[in-house]
Scaffold this motif. Structure first.
Motif, PDB file in Angstrom:
ATOM      1  N   SER A 202      41.306  -9.667  46.561  1.00 18.80           N
ATOM      2  CA  SER A 202      41.626 -11.001  47.060  1.00 18.80           C
ATOM      3  C   SER A 202      42.607 -10.918  48.226  1.00 18.80           C
ATOM      4  N   PRO A 203      42.134 -10.462  49.402  1.00 16.66           N
ATOM      5  CA  PRO A 203      43.029 -10.365  50.571  1.00 16.66           C
ATOM      6  C   PRO A 203      43.327 -11.751  51.129  1.00 16.66           C
ATOM      7  N   ASN A 204      44.586 -12.108  51.181  1.00 15.61           N
ATOM      8  CA  ASN A 204      44.989 -13.435  51.627  1.00 15.61           C
ATOM      9  C   ASN A 204      46.089 -13.338  52.680  1.00 15.61           C
ATOM     10  N   PRO A 205      46.310 -14.388  53.465  1.00 15.87           N
ATOM     11  CA  PRO A 205      47.227 -14.284  54.615  1.00 15.87           C
ATOM     12  C   PRO A 205      48.700 -14.185  54.287  1.00 15.87           C
ATOM     13  N   PHE A 206      49.082 -14.471  53.034  1.00 13.09           N
ATOM     14  CA  PHE A 206      50.503 -14.401  52.679  1.00 13.09           C
ATOM     15  C   PHE A 206      50.708 -13.487  51.468  1.00 13.09           C
ATOM     16  N   ALA A 207      49.976 -12.379  51.477  1.00  9.50           N
ATOM     17  CA  ALA A 207      50.117 -11.394  50.411  1.00  9.50           C
ATOM     18  C   ALA A 207      51.490 -10.744  50.476  1.00  9.50           C
ATOM     19  N   SER A 208      52.023 -10.386  49.317  1.00  5.80           N
ATOM     20  CA  SER A 208      53.330  -9.728  49.300  1.00  5.80           C
ATOM     21  C   SER A 208      53.495  -8.865  48.058  1.00  5.80           C
ATOM     22  N   PHE A 209      54.257  -7.807  48.247  1.00  6.78           N
ATOM     23  CA  PHE A 209      54.699  -6.931  47.157  1.00  6.78           C
ATOM     24  C   PHE A 209      56.213  -6.956  47.221  1.00  6.78           C
ATOM     25  N   PHE A 210      56.846  -7.315  46.117  1.00  8.62           N
ATOM     26  CA  PHE A 210      58.305  -7.369  46.111  1.00  8.62           C
ATOM     27  C   PHE A 210      58.815  -6.612  44.894  1.00  8.62           C
ATOM     28  N   LYS A 211      59.812  -5.758  45.139  1.00  7.10           N
ATOM     29  CA  LYS A 211      60.460  -5.012  44.057  1.00  7.10           C
ATOM     30  C   LYS A 211      61.938  -5.339  44.055  1.00  7.10           C
ATOM     31  N   TRP A 212      62.426  -5.725  42.893  1.00  5.19           N
ATOM     32  CA  TRP A 212      63.872  -5.884  42.644  1.00  5.19           C
ATOM     33  C   TRP A 212      64.190  -5.081  41.393  1.00  5.19           C
ATOM     34  N   LYS A 213      64.826  -3.921  41.606  1.00  7.37           N
ATOM     35  CA  LYS A 213      65.101  -2.986  40.511  1.00  7.37           C
ATOM     36  C   LYS A 213      63.798  -2.622  39.799  1.00  7.37           C
ATOM     37  N   ASP A 214      63.655  -2.978  38.518  1.00  2.97           N
ATOM     38  CA  ASP A 214      62.424  -2.663  37.787  1.00  2.97           C
ATOM     39  C   ASP A 214      61.516  -3.882  37.627  1.00  2.97           C
ATOM     40  N   ASN A 215      61.752  -4.899  38.449  1.00  2.00           N
ATOM     41  CA  ASN A 215      60.931  -6.099  38.419  1.00  2.00           C
ATOM     42  C   ASN A 215      60.059  -6.168  39.673  1.00  2.00           C
ATOM     43  N   TYR A 216      58.823  -6.599  39.484  1.00  2.00           N
ATOM     44  CA  TYR A 216      57.856  -6.578  40.572  1.00  2.00           C
ATOM     45  C   TYR A 216      57.127  -7.918  40.683  1.00  2.00           C
TER      46      TYR A 216
END
Length: 465
Positions: A202-216
């Motif tokens: 599902s490629p979309n224009p506002f895709a994101s991967f975010f990591k905060w410590k051990d939370n994703y």
């Protein structure tokens, strides 16, 4: 330092894998979708020189101070429960993910990709290029053994939707976004490969991967919440969803049905009105305009109805306060906004947290761009717990059965990543009009008068009326 890269797709995957070793990571990918407001194809921020984690109370004040102290690039997210700071609201539903309500960081390394050009902003940019190029990509492995549970049975969802419709009948609200949660315990996944699979499906224009410590946060969002370009604010709410067709001919029929479907238009125009109202808090008088109304955009999983509302930023309103003045986004709340949020706290069974929030950046020119966190998988690796939400708009004429199906349609890509069978396969032939309840002739006539007025205002806004 800038270099030309031959295989940008592989480079992005290697760069994300390299970045994921840091405790703070923000990866933003437009997946080749460009519009008048795009500044780059991909942005990757890794490592925190400075960071701010805050909770509802005085989080926006803290961010305002943090931003003044760090006027360059910062990336981060806003959680939905910041509503409790902005309005007299509370959140009592369970939260097992434990994200802060707001988190931003000054990146140690920043990578900006445009076309085949890659710029790395860092003291040791050459070394970073070398480290990324030496990455050996992990082989994607299918996720198995996930025992996915829903916080609503279908019957419970339908019952709750009917109760919400009763509130609408009484005039408590006009429209709301009702979300149901799915979760799984004792789950071990590789977040990077899971995100890459989601982004491929599902490629979309506002895709994101975010990591905060051990939370994703693994996000496949099609929706822009709010952007600032110079002195202009831009919001692009989504309301109106239809399944993709199996053939180009069927696909075009579904798009036309969505474009002319009264119920979908009703949802969209009510949220456009709400967004216009929100923007007036930050706008120079008379500058709020509906730039585009009821535009149909096609993505790999669904067609969406998107409108664009813009304004000129009032002197003295900071970028942080412009966001606060419109948060949470109207497409994820309803109208009236506060009443809708109060009601959904009563009917939903888990805290939204980062879901219905926003991920994005502030740039050194004081521009910013934030998405809407939807179509997103949230994962706490320490607790081995994952969850996701799916929602749809409930109006007076909504058919709860069809709204339930729409939620499953929106969750389809995530379920596929998690190795789950789509729960709505038997309804896969539904067209646009099947997803929503229809208006009777009398109500349709009334609403078409409303739409006529809305279109007239739109024409006036853009100077065509």
């Amino acid at each position: 330092m800038t270099r030309s890269i031959h295989d940008i797709k592989i480079f992005k995957q290697k760069a994300l894998q390299w970045a994921s070793a840091f405790e703070a990571v923000c990866y933003l990918d437009s997946n080749g979708f460009k519009d008048a407001y795009s500044k780059f194809d991909t942005l990757i921020a890794a490592g925190a020189k400075k960071e701010l984690a805050a909770y509802a109370g005085n989080a926006f004040d803290q961010l305002e101070t943090f931003r003044k102290q760090n006027p360059g690039w910062i990336t981060g997210f806003f959680g939905y429960d910041l509503k409790n700071e902005i309005e007299n609201l509370s959140s009592s539903n369970p939260d097992r993910l434990h994200f802060p309500d707001l988190y931003f960081f000054v990146p140690q390394y920043l990578i900006i990709i445009n076309g085949g050009q890659v710029e790395i902003i860092a003291d040791d940019a050459g070394d970073v290029f070398s480290q990324i190029e030496l990455q050996e990509l992990k082989q994607p492995c299918r996720i198995t053994g996930v025992k996915l549970q829903s916080r609503f049975s279908k019957a419970e969802y339908l019952n709750a939707a009917e109760k919400i419709k009763a509130h609408i009948s009484r005039g408590d609200i006009y429209v709301t976004n009702f979300c149901q949660g799915f979760f799984a315990d004792d789950v071990s996944i590789d977040p990077v490969t899971a995100f890459l699979q989601l982004n491929q499906i599902s490629p979309n224009p506002f895709a994101s991967f975010f990591k905060w410590k051990d939370n994703y946060i693994l996000c496949a969002s099609p929706e822009r919440f709010l952007a600032k370009r110079g002195n202009q604010l831009i919001s692009q709410p989504i309301k109106g969803t239809a399944k993709r067709g199996d053939t180009p001919k069927e696909d075009e029929v579904i798009k036309q049905e969505l474009r002319n479907h009264t119920k979908e238009l009703q949802e969209n125009v009510m949220i456009v009105d709400l967004v216009r109202n929100d923007l007036t808090r930050s706008a120079k008088q008379g500058t709020v305009k509906t730039e585009e109304l009821f535009s149909i955009h096609s993505f790999s999983q669904v067609h969406q109805m998107i409108s664009t509302v813009v304004c000129e930023l009032q002197d003295g309103i900071s970028p942080v306060w412009a966001i606060k003045n419109t948060f949470p986004m109207g497409s994820m709340t309803g109208a009236p906004k506060v009443s809708s949020m109060q009601l959904m706290e009563q009917y939903e069974r888990s805290r939204r947290g980062v879901y219905s929030g926003a991920i994005g950046y502030f740039g050194p020119d004081n521009d910013f761009d934030f998405n809407v966190v939807i179509r997103s998988l949230l994962y706490n690796a320490t607790e081995k717990y994952l969850s996701f939400h799916a929602g749809s708009a409930i109006t007076y004429h909504a058919d709860p059965e069809k709204e339930y199906e729409e939620c499953l349609l929106k969750a389809k890509a995530i379920m596929e990543v998690l190795g789950q069978k789509s729960l709505n396969e038997k309804n896969s032939k539904k067209n646009a009009s099947d997803f929503k309840g229809l208006l009777n002739n009398e109500d349709a006539e009334i609403f078409h008068d409303y739409l006529k007025q809305a279109r007239s205002e739109w024409d006036r806004d853009i100077g065509r009326g």
